[in-house]
Design a protein around this motif. Structure first.
Motif, PDB file in Angstrom:
ATOM      1  N   GLN A   1       0.959  -0.905   0.503  1.00 46.77           N
ATOM      2  CA  GLN A   1      -0.259   0.254  -0.329  1.00 46.77           C
ATOM      3  C   GLN A   1       0.774   1.141   0.108  1.00 46.77           C
TER       4      GLN A   1
ATOM      5  N   HIS B   1      -4.096   6.585   3.585  1.00 47.25           N
ATOM      6  CA  HIS B   1      -5.585   7.540   3.471  1.00 47.25           C
ATOM      7  C   HIS B   1      -5.281   8.956   4.334  1.00 47.25           C
TER       8      HIS B   1
ATOM      9  N   ASP C   1      -7.350  -1.631   3.244  1.00 49.10           N
ATOM     10  CA  ASP C   1      -6.518  -2.172   2.554  1.00 49.10           C
ATOM     11  C   ASP C   1      -5.868  -0.429   1.979  1.00 49.10           C
ATOM     12  N   VAL C   2      -7.179   0.621   2.006  1.00 46.67           N
ATOM     13  CA  VAL C   2      -6.109   1.826   1.837  1.00 46.67           C
ATOM     14  C   VAL C   2      -6.403   2.592   2.893  1.00 46.67           C
TER      15      VAL C   2
ATOM     16  N   SER D   1       0.020   3.325  -2.999  1.00 45.29           N
ATOM     17  CA  SER D   1      -1.055   4.273  -3.279  1.00 45.29           C
ATOM     18  C   SER D   1      -0.677   5.649  -2.722  1.00 45.29           C
TER      19      SER D   1
END
Length: 556
Positions: free
Chosen positions: A473, A544, A539-540, A476
């Motif tokens: 991740q 974030h 997941d993110v 991301s």
């Protein structure tokens, strides 16, 4: 003449020579060609022996041992691709200054490039990455033992960090009962065998002299950037900066207590950057900076002088500032450059750091990896140590946590790879013999999964937290193309680690709340064993949360 017996005597001289340079830990992988070295190491009572079936993991185990012990650590492997598997650990040691001695067994010259089994070209195979390279000849009584021992002494005396590669060819037979073959050859070293000093003393350490104009610069507006250093150095650096009245920007590996926490957040605020532009001098203590905003500020700042203090050789400044590169141990340098009591000159930065910390604290209740990073100081074992993995986890801890001053923190932040992290953590625990908390991501754990075998042998409680966000991740946070991100960057594996823990007979927990995590930790710290804790997160969310906090703090 018994070839196998003389091979053993030759190897015994090599191993004994290593003890004179502080080697106590020796890491051994299975192999036939390395038999003379393995048996000589087994017979030498000075050594603490460590074994592993995977040479890549073995190299990282040695790296972890060297990080904590501050001594050179030896590694023995057999010939062929076994040697190549040491490359990642060798590269990391070269960048972070641990001392490794790689003893690689080899076929004799007549078996190279002729189709012989398990025979590759080993001399020079690591290119420019070792600090020193020795390609020894086939063992022979025609070469005096004094040459062998002085050659090793000469190489190790020049080792100030990184790895020495000693390639050791042995002809067959490799097995056989010891006899008197080579005894006279060995005894020509006389009372060296009863001594504890090197045969050849060749001290060649060069360190920077005290700066004669320090009394002038310490009266200026300065900034201290604290990179990787020891726990004791971290505490000294924090006191030094406080006395000078200079703001200290502390990396996750600085062990300074990060008096201005969340630097990776507030360095995104223009008010902080504007105030720091008033600095006339920046003193960076230690290398291997983690935070993206810190690296960006470091690259763009333009003080009159930029000094970098680290015991590792090399420039260590990707921004190529005008200033001074000072080769010295951080603690020694601080003692030679005492601080003078002055009032702090920064006002905006401390206020922004406090506001950033409050913004992070306001989000601490959600169950996720960003919140784990923020809470991590609450979960550290008493009198223990922390090992932090790479990729997203280390960035979150660097940006969102405030670690205690002087609490030992380790990581592989030289080449910053995810290979060998569990093996390195195992070495850190064995050398420190302390309760150890290690935190890695799911792909990092998968990459070094067989190192769970090493974690069955611990001398104090060891907790491995695997933060499972289902892939890499970290990508991301980067402008990777969204349509290709999952397939080619994140590579989610959709796995859980319960079966891996069970395969190695390790206790396992998968908490779903902070209360469950804290209960699992309380149990784990009670016994000298390894506990695997898998934190399954969205997941993110971690990436974030970091992005949202960056945006929020930038507008303060």
């Amino acid at each position: 003449m018994s070839v196998s017996a003389f091979n053993r005597r030759w190897a015994a001289v090599i191993l004994e020579a290593l003890t004179r340079h502080g080697v106590r830990h020796i890491c051994i992988a299975p192999g036939s060609r390395s038999t003379p070295l393995t048996l000589a190491a087994a017979e030498n009572a000075t050594f603490i022996h460590h074994t592993h079936f995977d040479e890549r993991g073995l190299g990282h185990l040695a790296l972890g041992l060297a990080k904590v012990s501050k001594r050179p650590v030896a590694v023995i492997v057999t010939s062929g691709t076994a040697v190549a598997n040491l490359y990642p650990a060798l590269i990391e040691a070269g960048l972070t200054g641990e001392k490794l001695i790689l003893l690689t067994a080899d076929r004799p010259p007549e078996l190279i490039d002729c189709g012989a089994n398990q025979a590759i070209r080993q001399p020079g195979m690591f290119a420019s990455h070792p600090a020193q390279t020795l390609s020894l000849p086939r063992p022979t009584r025609d070469i005096p033992a004094s040459w062998l021992v002085s050659t090793i002494d000469n190489a190790l005396a020049a080792l100030h960090g990184g790895a020495v590669h000693i390639n050791c060819p042995f002809a067959e037979p490799l097995y056989g009962e010891p006899d008197d073959t080579g005894l006279a050859w060995q005894q020509r070293l006389g009372d060296w065998w009863q001594d504890h000093r090197p045969w050849l003393n060749a001290a060649r350490r060069l360190e920077s002299d005290p700066q004669p104009d320090w009394h002038f610069w310490r009266q200026k507006r300065g900034v201290v950037v604290a990179g990787r250093m020891s726990a004791e150095e971290g505490k000294k650096a924090a006191r030094w900066a406080q006395t000078l009245g200079w703001p200290l920007i502390g990396d996750v590996l600085s062990q300074t207590g990060q008096p201005l926490p969340c630097a990776d957040l507030w360095l995104g605020n223009t008010k902080a950057v504007s105030e720091l532009e008033q600095a006339q001098i920046v003193v960076q203590l230690g290398s291997s900076l983690t935070g993206k905003r810190l690296l960006q500020w470091q690259a763009s700042c333009t003080p009159e002088e930029y000094w970098i203090v680290d015991a590792i050789d090399g420039r260590l400044d990707p921004a190529h500032h005008r200033g001074r590169r000072l080769v010295a141990e951080v603690g020694d340098w601080l003692e030679k450059h005492p601080a003078e009591k002055r009032q702090p000159w920064c006002t905006a930065v401390p206020r922004l750091a406090q506001q950033a910390w409050q913004a992070v604290t306001a989000r601490r209740d959600a169950f996720g990896e960003a919140q784990l990073a923020h809470r991590i100081s609450d979960y550290l074992p008493e009198q223990g140590q922390l090992f932090v993995g790479n990729s997203l986890v280390v960035r979150l801890i660097d940006a969102l946590a405030q670690l205690p001053a002087g609490y030992p923190v380790y990581s592989n932040r030289g080449a910053s790879g995810i290979d060998g992290l569990l093996s390195t953590a195992a070495g850190v625990q064995r050398a420190g013999a302390r309760p150890t908390l290690a935190i890695v991501g799911d792909l990092s754990a998968l990459y070094d999964l067989n190192a769970l075998a090493l974690l069955r042998q611990v001398s104090a409680p060891f907790v491995l937290i695997v933060v499972n966000n289902n892939g890499g991740q970290i990508f991301s946070l980067l402008p990777t193309p969204r349509s290709q991100r999952e397939q080619f960057y994140l590579m989610p594996q959709n796995v859980r680690f319960a079966h891996a823990a069970a395969m190695f007979n390790l206790p396992y927990h998968c908490p779903r709340s902070w209360a469950e995590l804290e209960a699992a930790l309380a149990d784990a710290w009670r016994a000298p064993a390894t506990t695997v804790i898998e934190l399954v997160v969205n997941d993110v969310d971690g990436a974030h949360t970091l992005q949202q906090l960056l945006a929020q703090v930038s507008q303060l």
